[in-house]
Design an enzyme around this catalytic site. Sequence first.
Site, short mmCIF file in Angstrom:
data_model
loop_
_atom_site.label_atom_id
_atom_site.label_comp_id
_atom_site.label_asym_id
_atom_site.label_seq_id
_atom_site.Cartn_x
_atom_site.Cartn_y
_atom_site.Cartn_z
CG ASP A 28 2.29 1.54 -8.33
OD1 ASP A 28 3.07 1.38 -7.27
OD2 ASP A 28 0.88 1.61 -8.12
CG HIS A 29 3.90 4.33 -5.06
ND1 HIS A 29 3.09 3.43 -5.54
CD2 HIS A 29 3.39 5.10 -4.04
CE1 HIS A 29 1.94 3.63 -5.16
NE2 HIS A 29 1.96 4.66 -3.97
CG ASP B 44 -1.45 3.00 -2.01
OD1 ASP B 44 -0.45 3.34 -2.28
OD2 ASP B 44 -2.55 3.87 -1.97
C1 MIC Z 1 0.09 7.81 -1.09
O1 MIC Z 1 -0.64 8.12 -2.24
O2 MIC Z 1 0.33 8.62 -0.31
C2 MIC Z 1 0.71 6.39 -1.43
C3 MIC Z 1 2.18 6.71 -1.76
O3 MIC Z 1 0.36 5.84 -2.40
C4 MIC Z 1 0.77 5.80 -0.35
C5 MIC Z 1 1.40 4.51 -0.08
C6 MIC Z 1 3.01 4.95 0.52
O4 MIC Z 1 3.43 5.69 1.14
O5 MIC Z 1 3.51 4.04 -0.32
C7 MIC Z 1 -0.62 5.63 0.42
O6 MIC Z 1 -1.55 6.18 0.05
O7 MIC Z 1 -0.87 4.70 1.29
FE1 SF4 Z 2 0.21 6.64 -6.54
FE2 SF4 Z 2 -0.89 7.08 -4.09
FE3 SF4 Z 2 -0.88 8.85 -5.75
FE4 SF4 Z 2 -2.46 6.99 -6.36
S1 SF4 Z 2 -2.37 8.57 -4.67
S2 SF4 Z 2 -1.39 7.83 -8.00
S3 SF4 Z 2 -1.25 5.35 -5.39
S4 SF4 Z 2 0.84 8.03 -4.92
#
Ligand code: MIC
Ligand code: SF4
Length: 748
Positions: A92-93, A157
């Site tokens: 997803d990321h 996450d």
């Molecule tokens: C975020 O919301 O900061 C992320 C991207 O989902 C991160 C995980 C990541 O850095 O891959 C998180 O919240 O852990």
């Molecule tokens: Fe994705 Fe993290 Fe944003 Fe949620 S908060 S949409 S998991 S990057």
Amino acid sequence: MSVDAINALYAKMPSALAKARKRFGRPLTLAEKILVSHADDFDAQVWERGKAQLLLRPDRVAMQDATAQMALLQFIQAGKKRVAVPSTVHCDHLIRAQSGAKEDMARAIEENKEVYNFLRSASRKYGIGFWKPGAGIIHQVVLENYAFPGGLIIGTDSHTPNGGGLGMLAIGVGGADAGEVMAGLPWEVLHPKLIGVKLTGQLQGWASPKDVILYLCGLLTVKGGTNKIIEYFGPGAATISATGKGTITNMGAELGATTSIFPFDEKMVAYLNITERADIAKLAQANRELLVADPEVFKAPEKYYDQIVEINLSELEPHVVGPHTPDLARPVSKLPSEAKEKGYPMQLKAALIGSCTNSSYEDISRAAHIARQGLKAGLKAKTQFLVTPGSERIYHTMQRDGFMKTFEEMGGTVLANACGPCIGQWKREDIKQGEKNSIISSFNRNFPARNDGNAETLSFLSSPEVVTAMAFAGTLDFNPITGTLTTADGTKVHFEPPRGEELPAKGFAKGEEGFEAPAENGDSVQIEVAPGSDRLALLEPFPKWDGKDFAKLPILLKAKGKCTTDHISPAGPWLKYRGHLDKISDNMFLGATNAFTGEAGKVTNALTGATGQTPSAVARAYKAQGIGSIVIGDENYGEGSSREHAAMSPRFLGVKAVITKSFARIHETNLKKQGILPLTFANAADYDKFEEKDRVSITGLSTLAPGKPVEVTIHKTNGQDVKIQANHSMTAQQIGWFKAGSALNALS
Ligand code: MIC
Ligand code: SF4
């Protein structure tokens, strides 16, 4: 989770709870019920909140593509054949939002082929379920498929606590933790303290579940939840939909909370039923008393929680938080005057709804209700309007029920089911780098530079319905509750409060769900890591500690103010190197403010005196000469994400210790796991004693012991030595990780 496995858990809970009631000599809260029934060894475990390290057996592990790469690379190092607990990977990321769902997906699949192939092949081999790109955002997919009342899940996450909406303990961790649990080890976490949040009344008008958590962010601040579980209770809790509860528990991450949880209720039954898990709903109903706190807890909550907060939902006003931090909160009615006073750019350049936090049917239908009112009156969005659905089901249901069309008529673009602009995967073309501008979203994070890589973007967070109204207004000084907008022909429009449905009357529409099951026997599956790839590289173990004290190390960085993981290891364009430690380390500390100069991402090389260097270039220069370094940090250092790159890059480039006023939980653990000493000043004011040209020694390392302070000496350029004390929270086992060079090294 199979019904049988849940049944087995519920079957063993009563005896675990009875034992715990006896040992603690009192009734139990819900969080405690889940903790004790997942204890690795209840009898051997010390149960002391805020002090003991808990060893737990999670029911499941979830990983998203940006963190799964490191988690799996570390799991591979453990040399196991198959994961020991049910696990999934969610792509997803890595999908960048640019021109809409279809094209963005095609582009992402092409650009990230190598990483997806690696994740897919490793998943097939090791028995991990694989959710391919486009299937949805991890937390939404977990809520729809895997979350269940009473469970314990860990996820790589920080917003994993979203699962708390279905009455489980869902906790964010670094990849090393996930790797160990998948390898069959228990999971370790500091026994959290408990905050009880009593909800009374019922949300009215514009107020939504998002406002519960935005209000709490303002009240408790970004460190108020550190090493605490937030347990909601009271009659108001049962009035909030399961997905609304998910929004609240998701954003508990912004308080630094270990996780948040709601007690089991009929809203969860309804959600389980509509997501085709009626069997689990029934089972949970039959075991209700296991899935809520003991009745005595409601009668005298102050006896059972370390802290209590009360919120009357009937009086809660819609909130807006930001810019730059989620705890800068105020009711939406106060925003216009505050924006004027503080000189925020009034014009809103973009409004974004959806994300893992807020893309439920309820959210989207309430936002669409506002959108339809505006359209009917002849308004169009005055800002860029982007919609991120959380999953395939949400996407197809939005389409079937006409929401998509409404948003598009309003001038909106529907993006892929992915993180997109929430994590800087947003190719924004309307502003230049460095241009000050305001945006508003229904996401959960708003650290500088997070969405578009521009630290001058002021990002505000609110509910999807408020964000949609703000898109029509195009300015920050609009109060959607009382304000009016004027159409092209001069008609005045006033919005009625949003109305929506919690769950789709016709059920969820389904698209391609995007799940690929692992191979029955993974022996013959080859893991795909292309040689010479700049996206992926197998890991080399970190060197073990050489047994020597740290002597006269230069200060690589003294960070000032907020230093989140987004400051330490920025995402956006860097996400593509999440599987390549050397490459991604070039981003190290690019967002961090240098306390000596006030500049972000620039430091001085202590050996050459060269100024304006990137921290990674300086650290690489030290490393080349065999010299380590020290990092000094402020409060709540490492707030935000679970990305262990924020610990691995410093480790890789020779940082030996990070000394701060305080740490965020996941990051502190990540540092320990990777073999960096996380220290906190015994006296916070000692932070001020460090000057740019000082050298730092940390002595007595061979006698490092739990609870024993560490001596730090600051060597001044005039020859004077200043001695200060620092504390650490390492257990004997964690000291072992430091000595072995990392937790992973200690394993083998
Ligand atoms: C975020 O919301 O900061 C992320 C991207 O989902 C991160 C995980 C990541 O850095 O891959 C998180 O919240 O852990
Ligand atoms: Fe994705 Fe993290 Fe944003 Fe949620 S908060 S949409 S998991 S990057």
